[in-house]
Design an enzyme around this catalytic site. Structure first.
Site, PDB file in Angstrom:
ATOM      1  CG  HIS A   1      -2.025   1.004   1.124  1.00 32.23           C
ATOM      2  ND1 HIS A   1      -1.819   2.342   1.401  1.00 32.23           N
ATOM      3  CD2 HIS A   1      -3.333   0.897   0.764  1.00 32.23           C
ATOM      4  CE1 HIS A   1      -2.960   2.998   1.234  1.00 32.23           C
ATOM      5  NE2 HIS A   1      -3.884   2.148   0.835  1.00 32.23           N
TER       6      HIS A   1
ATOM      7  CD  GLU B   1      -5.503   1.636  -2.853  1.00 28.95           C
ATOM      8  OE1 GLU B   1      -6.621   1.795  -2.362  1.00 28.95           O
ATOM      9  OE2 GLU B   1      -4.480   1.496  -2.172  1.00 28.95           O
TER      10      GLU B   1
END
Length: 236
Positions: A91, A160
């Site tokens: 992430h 993302e």
């Protein structure tokens, strides 16, 4: 099948997480929802939850070891206590805030891959890279696969764009199409989109070709809202 995932980040408590999971599970059961749903609570909120087969609890992060002297981390021994076999790796907040290098990430990936974990692997680019055009964006994104076995059978990818996470700015349909198409051409794995996904745009995003679901932050933290998101995408 569409995959809908909620990343709690540093939100919710043990008590509120329990209620959240129970409500989502009850909804999935009552409505016979078949899509896969993933929830990533905080480490202090992990527990052994009784859930439908298509609702999985994962960890947001863990050190690549069974146990040891790694202050502030959790590792396999702690994860095993809760029968968890799903993990989020790569992430942007781990990369940007905690300075995890690609080498660190690849090492962690290899450890949990060797144990058969379902891995949700995240990639994304900052605004200064996006502004240089699609070629530079893709070059930047594919560098984040260095040391990563993309043929791993239990792999889910999540794109993302960093400039769209928590900013309220969502990539355009064309942005998402371009990037997802390029990734899918090279790596044939389920590919989620994340970055200011909300109830108002979830269906439109998940209907885009090569989008297999969404990894959601802020908009998923209220259980009623998260259930509505699942409802909107149940037939996709």
């Amino acid at each position: 099948m569409t995959i809908i995932a909620s990343n709690f980040k540093t939100n919710h408590t043990r008590s509120s997480t329990k209620k959240f999971v129970e409500k989502v599970n009850e909804y999935l059961k009552n409505e016979n929802i078949e899509n896969e749903v993933l929830i990533f609570p905080t480490a202090t909120s992990l527990d052994v939850f009784s859930t439908q087969k298509n609702l999985k609890i994962g960890v947001q992060n863990a050190y690549g070891a069974v146990k040891g002297s790694y202050t502030g981390e959790i590792a396999l021994e702690q994860i095993n206590e809760f029968n968890i076999k799903t993990i989020l790796i790569g992430h942007s907040e781990r990369r940007e805030i905690f300075n995890e290098t690609q080498k660190d990430i690849a090492k962690k990936y290899e450890f949990y891959k060797s144990l058969g974990f379902q891995i949700v692997y995240c990639i994304g680019e900052p605004l200064e890279i996006k502004e240089q055009g699609i070629e530079k964006t893709l070059e930047y994104l594919f560098e984040q696969f260095d040391g990563i076995d993309t043929n791993y059978e239990n792999l889910i990818l999540a794109y993302e764009p960093i400039w769209a996470i928590g900013t309220g700015v969502t990539a355009t349909i064309e942005d998402i199409k371009q990037v997802h198409s390029a990734i899918k051409n090279r790596i044939s794995k389920p590919l989620l989109y994340g970055g200011s996904v909300k109830l108002e745009n979830i269906k439109e995003i998940c209907e885009i070709e090569n989008v297999d679901g969404a990894l959601i932050g802020t908009a998923s933290w209220e259980v009623e809202n998260f259930i509505k998101i699942i409802e909107k995408t149940k037939d996709l």
